[in-house]
Design a protein around this motif. Structure first.
Motif, PDB file in Angstrom:
ATOM      1  N   ASN A 151       0.775  -1.145  -0.092  1.00 30.81           N
ATOM      2  CA  ASN A 151      -0.065  -0.233   0.081  1.00 30.81           C
ATOM      3  C   ASN A 151       0.914   1.155  -0.026  1.00 30.81           C
ATOM      4  OD1 ASN A 151      -2.750  -1.185  -0.012  1.00 30.81           O
ATOM      5  ND2 ASN A 151      -2.883  -1.220   2.139  1.00 30.81           N
ATOM      6  N   ILE A 209      -3.367  -4.316  -4.618  1.00 32.98           N
ATOM      7  CA  ILE A 209      -4.076  -5.433  -4.171  1.00 32.98           C
ATOM      8  C   ILE A 209      -5.226  -4.917  -3.151  1.00 32.98           C
ATOM      9  CG2 ILE A 209      -2.371  -6.070  -2.267  1.00 32.98           C
ATOM     10  CD1 ILE A 209      -3.038  -8.985  -3.152  1.00 32.98           C
ATOM     11  N   ILE A 210      -6.521  -5.114  -3.603  1.00 33.27           N
ATOM     12  CA  ILE A 210      -7.536  -5.012  -2.528  1.00 33.27           C
ATOM     13  C   ILE A 210      -8.322  -6.282  -1.876  1.00 33.27           C
ATOM     14  CG2 ILE A 210      -9.472  -3.290  -1.986  1.00 33.27           C
ATOM     15  CD1 ILE A 210      -9.030  -1.957  -4.575  1.00 33.27           C
ATOM     16  N   THR A 211      -7.211  -7.224  -1.133  1.00 34.84           N
ATOM     17  CA  THR A 211      -8.034  -8.497  -0.815  1.00 34.84           C
ATOM     18  C   THR A 211      -7.339  -8.261   0.703  1.00 34.84           C
ATOM     19  OG1 THR A 211      -7.575  -9.422  -3.018  1.00 34.84           O
ATOM     20  CG2 THR A 211      -7.866 -10.859  -0.865  1.00 34.84           C
ATOM     21  N   GLY A 212      -8.286  -8.617   1.572  1.00 32.82           N
ATOM     22  CA  GLY A 212      -8.054  -8.762   3.108  1.00 32.82           C
ATOM     23  C   GLY A 212      -7.443 -10.134   3.511  1.00 32.82           C
ATOM     24  N   ASN A 260      -7.817   4.636   7.152  1.00 33.70           N
ATOM     25  CA  ASN A 260      -6.988   4.099   8.007  1.00 33.70           C
ATOM     26  C   ASN A 260      -6.446   4.896   9.298  1.00 33.70           C
ATOM     27  OD1 ASN A 260      -7.027   2.003   5.916  1.00 33.70           O
ATOM     28  ND2 ASN A 260      -5.114   1.471   6.155  1.00 33.70           N
ATOM     29  N   TYR A 290      -8.242   5.819  -0.436  1.00 32.11           N
ATOM     30  CA  TYR A 290      -9.016   5.200   0.407  1.00 32.11           C
ATOM     31  C   TYR A 290      -8.300   4.906   1.830  1.00 32.11           C
ATOM     32  CZ  TYR A 290     -11.376   0.777   1.524  1.00 32.11           C
ATOM     33  OH  TYR A 290     -12.096  -0.308   2.417  1.00 32.11           O
ATOM     34  N   ASN A 291      -7.100   4.644   1.616  1.00 30.36           N
ATOM     35  CA  ASN A 291      -6.312   4.233   2.804  1.00 30.36           C
ATOM     36  C   ASN A 291      -5.948   5.404   3.607  1.00 30.36           C
ATOM     37  OD1 ASN A 291      -4.729   1.528   0.924  1.00 30.36           O
ATOM     38  ND2 ASN A 291      -5.901   1.232   2.662  1.00 30.36           N
ATOM     39  N   LYS A 348      -6.099   3.525  -4.492  1.00 31.74           N
ATOM     40  CA  LYS A 348      -6.162   2.775  -3.303  1.00 31.74           C
ATOM     41  C   LYS A 348      -5.439   3.788  -2.003  1.00 31.74           C
ATOM     42  CE  LYS A 348      -6.143  -0.821  -0.757  1.00 31.74           C
ATOM     43  NZ  LYS A 348      -5.010  -1.973  -0.445  1.00 31.74           N
ATOM     44  N   SER A 355      -8.996  -1.287   9.969  1.00 27.38           N
ATOM     45  CA  SER A 355      -7.784  -1.023   9.079  1.00 27.38           C
ATOM     46  C   SER A 355      -6.846  -1.798   9.492  1.00 27.38           C
ATOM     47  CB  SER A 355      -7.808   0.578   8.986  1.00 27.38           C
ATOM     48  OG  SER A 355      -7.063   1.038  10.192  1.00 27.38           O
ATOM     49  N   SER A 356      -5.714  -2.164   8.508  1.00 24.06           N
ATOM     50  CA  SER A 356      -4.552  -2.617   9.081  1.00 24.06           C
ATOM     51  C   SER A 356      -3.844  -1.781   9.870  1.00 24.06           C
ATOM     52  CB  SER A 356      -3.863  -3.001   7.644  1.00 24.06           C
ATOM     53  OG  SER A 356      -3.875  -1.811   7.145  1.00 24.06           O
ATOM     54  N   HIS A 372     -14.797  -3.492   8.199  1.00 24.26           N
ATOM     55  CA  HIS A 372     -13.277  -3.786   8.297  1.00 24.26           C
ATOM     56  C   HIS A 372     -12.698  -2.775   9.224  1.00 24.26           C
ATOM     57  CE1 HIS A 372      -9.615  -5.071   6.666  1.00 24.26           C
ATOM     58  NE2 HIS A 372      -9.127  -3.874   6.628  1.00 24.26           N
ATOM     59  N   TYR A 427     -14.276   1.019   9.558  1.00 24.75           N
ATOM     60  CA  TYR A 427     -14.382   1.924   8.665  1.00 24.75           C
ATOM     61  C   TYR A 427     -15.833   2.663   8.453  1.00 24.75           C
ATOM     62  CZ  TYR A 427      -9.943   0.342   5.956  1.00 24.75           C
ATOM     63  OH  TYR A 427      -9.007   0.187   5.403  1.00 24.75           O
TER      64      TYR A 427
HETATM   65  C1  LIG Z   1      -8.960  -2.980   3.455  1.00 24.67           C
HETATM   66  C2  LIG Z   1      -7.509  -3.429   2.975  1.00 24.67           C
HETATM   67  C3  LIG Z   1      -7.443  -4.731   3.463  1.00 24.67           C
HETATM   68  C4  LIG Z   1      -7.713  -3.629   1.605  1.00 24.67           C
HETATM   69  O1  LIG Z   1      -6.742  -4.106   0.978  1.00 24.67           O
HETATM   70  C5  LIG Z   1      -6.647  -2.312   3.332  1.00 24.67           C
HETATM   71  O2  LIG Z   1      -6.065  -1.868   2.450  1.00 24.67           O
HETATM   72  C6  LIG Z   1      -6.343  -2.045   4.693  1.00 24.67           C
HETATM   73  O3  LIG Z   1      -6.774  -2.637   5.929  1.00 24.67           O
HETATM   74  O4  LIG Z   1      -5.309  -1.300   5.061  1.00 24.67           O
END
Ligand SMILES: CC(C)(CO)C(=O)C(=O)O
Ligand SMILES: NC(=O)C1=CN([C@@H]2O[C@H](COP(=O)(O)OP(=O)(O)OC[C@H]3O[C@@H](n4cnc5c(N)ncnc54)[C@H](OP(=O)(O)O)[C@@H]3O)[C@@H](O)[C@H]2O)C=CC1
Length: 312
Positions: free
Chosen positions: A107, A129-132, A199, A194-195, A191, A265-266, A263, A209
């Protein structure tokens, strides 16, 4: 095809599972901390099914000194703060690796550049990549969500993006959908928007989120973060798939946030696990780029300071 996967965490083990299913050779580069469990087995479960691979079906090393083979591709799947360290080691052992290509699967923005220290722009590729991938144990990963195909390409030399086709084919053959795109830079910026919006705020307030879009105060902060990122992109000539901040916000609030409502966030997971976060490659990059052009990015700057105050 031979892959060296540097970073045997959620994404590294997750992608390795698909590559192994496709018949590729995989060598994991792990830290000393995770090495012992990986010399036993690793397991990936969740929405794509359950797969277990025994040591021997794949290789694992914890030092470049122990490299046994040459590779076709190196996947960089560590957290971004490890990039300087990895890039330095890759340079030291470049001859042992052979004429490899790199794919940076992380990311943020500015990650691929870190590997130009001794690799040229023709051999450093990027992926969005947008997979968890949720790491349950050092050798166990659960795939929780899959929002879109993985996208691979070259952000420096768009016309060379097609060279990642063999990686895409391998992932597809292993059951993971991926595609080549000359617009991987646009995907990475989308991405990043969004992050950056979700996040750090989710990590500071310790909420999922969806909650962030429910309150006018948190919406205002996210709106300002997004506006500042669009200002930076405009100043540098970077593009994504949205004409302006408002067009992005419409999609963000109507589609993106609802589809990942619960979700966490990471970055929130990092804070809860007392680990360093990737703030420098997300909002931190925005602040740095803004400064270089004499732009103000106060909301991004403020959120970076807050995260740095709570991370170890
Ligand atoms: C939502 C997700 C898992 C998507 O890849 C993500 O980017 C994050 O948690 O930082
Ligand atoms: N997880 C996800 O759902 C998603 C993650 N991403 C991005 O993918 C990247 C990887 O994330 P993720 O897999 O979650 O991260 P993890 O923390 O699960 O895995 C990172 C791995 O890198 C290892 N590592 C750390 N430092 C070094 C080093 N110096 N040398 C070698 N290995 C090192 C860690 O070691 P150790 O085993 O000791 O912890 C760990 O195995 C990040 O940029 C993230 O933002 C993108 C989309 C989704």
């Amino acid at each position: 095809m031979r892959f060296l996967v540097i970073g045997s965490g959620g994404v590294g083990l997750g992608l390795s599972a698909f590559l192994l299913k496709a018949g590729c050779e995989v060598c994991l580069f792990s830290t000393r901390r995770s090495f012992n469990s990986l010399t036993n087995y690793f397991k990936v479960d969740g929405i794509f099914g359950d797969f277990t691979f025994k040591y021997g079906q794949y290789d694992v090393i914890d030092s470049f000194e122990n490299l046994r083979d040459k590779f076709d591709w190196v996947l960089i799947t560590t957290k971004t703060y490890a990039n300087e360290d990895i890039a330095r080691q890759l340079c030291d052992f470049k001859d042992k690796l052979g004429g490899v290509n790199l794919v940076v699967v992380q990311n943020g923005w500015g990650n691929a550049e870190k590997f130009l220290r001794c690799f040229d722009k023709e051999s450093v590729f990027s992926a969005r990549i947008i997979t968890g991938f949720y790491r349950k144990a050092p050798n166990e990963v659960e795939i929780t969500v899959h929002a879109d195909k993985m996208v691979l390409g070259n952000i420096f030399r768009k016309e060379l993006s097609g060279q990642t086709q063999e990686v895409v084919d391998a992932l597809n053959n292993g059951g993971f959908d991926a595609l080549v795109s000359e617009d991987v830079d646009k995907h990475l910026w989308a991405k990043l928007l969004y992050n950056c919006a979700l996040n750090p705020l989710g990590a500071i307030l310790r909420v999922e989120y969806g909650k962030l879009a429910e309150k006018s105060q948190t919406r205002k902060i996210m709106d300002r973060i997004i506006n500042e990122i669009f200002d930076v992109m405009r100043a540098y000539g970077y593009e994504t798939f949205f004409k302006n901040a408002n067009e992005y916000k419409d999609v963000f609030y109507s589609k993106l946030v609802p589809s990942t409502y619960s979700h966490r966030s990471s970055m929130l997971q990092d804070i809860e696990n007392s680990q360093k976060t990737e703030i420098d490659s997300l909002n931190g990059v925005v602040v740095e780029l803004a400064k270089k052009k004499g732009l103000a990015a106060p909301y991004n700057e403020f959120i970076v300071e807050l995260i740095k105050a709570i991370e170890p």
